[in-house]
Motif scaffolding. Structure first.
Motif, PDB file in Angstrom:
ATOM      1  N   THR A 145       0.839  -1.194   0.000  1.00  0.00           N
ATOM      2  CA  THR A 145       0.000   0.000   0.000  1.00  0.00           C
ATOM      3  C   THR A 145       0.874   1.243   0.000  1.00  0.00           C
ATOM      4  N   GLY A 146       0.654   2.112  -0.980  1.00  0.00           N
ATOM      5  CA  GLY A 146       1.359   3.386  -1.049  1.00  0.00           C
ATOM      6  C   GLY A 146       0.424   4.522  -0.666  1.00  0.00           C
ATOM      7  N   THR A 147       0.838   5.336   0.317  1.00  0.00           N
ATOM      8  CA  THR A 147       0.042   6.469   0.771  1.00  0.00           C
ATOM      9  C   THR A 147       0.842   7.746   0.550  1.00  0.00           C
TER      10      THR A 147
ATOM     11  N   THR B  50       5.878   9.442  -0.441  1.00  0.00           N
ATOM     12  CA  THR B  50       4.940   8.323  -0.306  1.00  0.00           C
ATOM     13  C   THR B  50       5.458   7.362   0.749  1.00  0.00           C
ATOM     14  N   GLU B  51       4.563   6.922   1.631  1.00  0.00           N
ATOM     15  CA  GLU B  51       4.901   5.864   2.570  1.00  0.00           C
ATOM     16  C   GLU B  51       4.405   4.546   1.986  1.00  0.00           C
ATOM     17  N   TRP B  52       5.319   3.575   1.851  1.00  0.00           N
ATOM     18  CA  TRP B  52       4.969   2.246   1.343  1.00  0.00           C
ATOM     19  C   TRP B  52       4.906   1.278   2.511  1.00  0.00           C
TER      20      TRP B  52
ATOM     21  N   THR C 245       5.277  -4.062  -4.638  1.00  0.00           N
ATOM     22  CA  THR C 245       4.810  -2.789  -5.197  1.00  0.00           C
ATOM     23  C   THR C 245       4.142  -2.981  -6.545  1.00  0.00           C
TER      24      THR C 245
ATOM     25  N   ARG D 264       7.982  -1.014   6.252  1.00  0.00           N
ATOM     26  CA  ARG D 264       7.579   0.237   5.613  1.00  0.00           C
ATOM     27  C   ARG D 264       8.821   1.013   5.190  1.00  0.00           C
TER      28      ARG D 264
ATOM     29  N   GLU E  98       9.399   7.018   0.454  1.00  0.00           N
ATOM     30  CA  GLU E  98       9.993   7.309  -0.854  1.00  0.00           C
ATOM     31  C   GLU E  98       9.773   8.801  -1.149  1.00  0.00           C
TER      32      GLU E  98
END
Length: 98
Positions: free
Chosen positions: A9-11, A22-24, A33, A91, A94
């Motif tokens: 999940t990328g936020t 972006t936090e992965w 990803t 986590r 990026e």
């Protein structure tokens, strides 16, 4: 990063004319990803100690050893799928330089 369809999940935390942050989040081992190509130079800041498996074009595989808080930089053009190689969630942040 371009649109990717994996299980991670990328936020997006910040996005403006200069950067996209972006936090992965990878909930379990094997989450990924999805295949993507980086359109911009970027920095990754791991939020864990462990490994990510990197699948490159033509089936090339490698393991990246990451340390919590120790960033690394990559130039635009990198194409890969990033996979959680740990038996625990992980986590990273990026930061794309737009």
């Amino acid at each position: 990063m371009c649109e990717a369809t994996g299980t991670a999940t990328g936020t997006v935390l910040i996005e403006n004319e200069t950067v996209r942050v972006t936090e992965w989040h990878f909930a379990r081992e094997g989450d990924n990803t999805g295949w993507h190509r980086h359109e911009f130079d970027y920095v990754v800041v791991p939020l864990f100690d462990g490994q990510l498996r990197i699948e490159a074009p033509r089936g090339q595989m490698s393991l990246a050893d990451l340390r919590n808080g120790v960033p690394y930089y990559r130039n635009a053009g990198v194409e890969h799928d990033v996979i959680n190689a740990n038996p625990f969630p992980c986590r990273f942040i990026e930061v794309e330089i737009l």
